[in-house]
Design a protein around this motif. Structure first.
Motif, PDB file in Angstrom:
ATOM      1  N   PRO A   9       3.656   2.204  -1.612  1.00 15.34           N
ATOM      2  CA  PRO A   9       4.352   3.460  -1.908  1.00 15.34           C
ATOM      3  C   PRO A   9       5.552   3.692  -0.982  1.00 15.34           C
ATOM      4  O   PRO A   9       6.584   4.189  -1.418  1.00 15.34           O
ATOM      5  CB  PRO A   9       3.287   4.531  -1.702  1.00 15.34           C
ATOM      6  N   ALA A  10       5.420   3.306   0.277  1.00 15.50           N
ATOM      7  CA  ALA A  10       6.526   3.481   1.213  1.00 15.50           C
ATOM      8  C   ALA A  10       7.712   2.616   0.809  1.00 15.50           C
ATOM      9  O   ALA A  10       8.862   3.061   0.840  1.00 15.50           O
ATOM     10  CB  ALA A  10       6.086   3.155   2.629  1.00 15.50           C
ATOM     11  N   ALA A  11       7.454   1.385   0.415  1.00 17.00           N
ATOM     12  CA  ALA A  11       8.524   0.485  -0.013  1.00 17.00           C
ATOM     13  C   ALA A  11       9.172   1.010  -1.289  1.00 17.00           C
ATOM     14  O   ALA A  11      10.401   0.964  -1.434  1.00 17.00           O
ATOM     15  CB  ALA A  11       7.992  -0.920  -0.212  1.00 17.00           C
ATOM     16  N   SER A  12       8.369   1.517  -2.190  1.00 14.35           N
ATOM     17  CA  SER A  12       8.882   2.062  -3.441  1.00 14.35           C
ATOM     18  C   SER A  12       9.758   3.290  -3.168  1.00 14.35           C
ATOM     19  O   SER A  12      10.837   3.438  -3.735  1.00 14.35           O
ATOM     20  CB  SER A  12       7.716   2.442  -4.351  1.00 14.35           C
ATOM     21  N   TYR A  13       9.290   4.163  -2.295  1.00 17.51           N
ATOM     22  CA  TYR A  13      10.066   5.353  -1.941  1.00 17.51           C
ATOM     23  C   TYR A  13      11.378   4.953  -1.270  1.00 17.51           C
ATOM     24  O   TYR A  13      12.432   5.505  -1.567  1.00 17.51           O
ATOM     25  CB  TYR A  13       9.268   6.268  -1.007  1.00 17.51           C
ATOM     26  N   ASP A  14      11.323   3.980  -0.365  1.00 17.82           N
ATOM     27  CA  ASP A  14      12.518   3.519   0.333  1.00 17.82           C
ATOM     28  C   ASP A  14      13.555   3.015  -0.664  1.00 17.82           C
ATOM     29  O   ASP A  14      14.740   3.346  -0.567  1.00 17.82           O
ATOM     30  CB  ASP A  14      12.168   2.431   1.345  1.00 17.82           C
ATOM     31  N   LEU A  15      13.112   2.253  -1.642  1.00 14.32           N
ATOM     32  CA  LEU A  15      14.016   1.734  -2.672  1.00 14.32           C
ATOM     33  C   LEU A  15      14.628   2.882  -3.470  1.00 14.32           C
ATOM     34  O   LEU A  15      15.845   2.913  -3.716  1.00 14.32           O
ATOM     35  CB  LEU A  15      13.227   0.803  -3.596  1.00 14.32           C
ATOM     36  N   TRP A  16      13.808   3.830  -3.872  1.00 14.28           N
ATOM     37  CA  TRP A  16      14.283   4.991  -4.624  1.00 14.28           C
ATOM     38  C   TRP A  16      15.285   5.796  -3.803  1.00 14.28           C
ATOM     39  O   TRP A  16      16.356   6.161  -4.296  1.00 14.28           O
ATOM     40  CB  TRP A  16      13.091   5.872  -5.017  1.00 14.28           C
TER      41      TRP A  16
END
Length: 55
Positions: A9-16
């Motif tokens: 989730p952290a990686a996904s949020y960072d990308l977003w």
């Protein structure tokens, strides 16, 4: 909760988040001047305080 549970989730949020920042930086439209934003926010705050003040 293990660190593995939060990494995806952290990686996904960072990308977003990076996508949103880059989109904003690439936007050719003119931004709103800081002074204008601050004046508008001050007016909103003052109105809210006035509405909830006890006389």
């Amino acid at each position: 909760m293990s660190p593995a549970d939060t990494q995806e989730p952290a990686a996904s949020y960072d990308l977003w988040f990076r996508s949103k920042v880059n989109t904003a930086l690439d936007d050719p439209s003119r931004g709103v001047p800081h002074e204008q934003v601050m004046a508008e926010m001050r007016a909103l705050i003052d109105a809210r305080v006035a509405r909830h003040s006890i006389d």
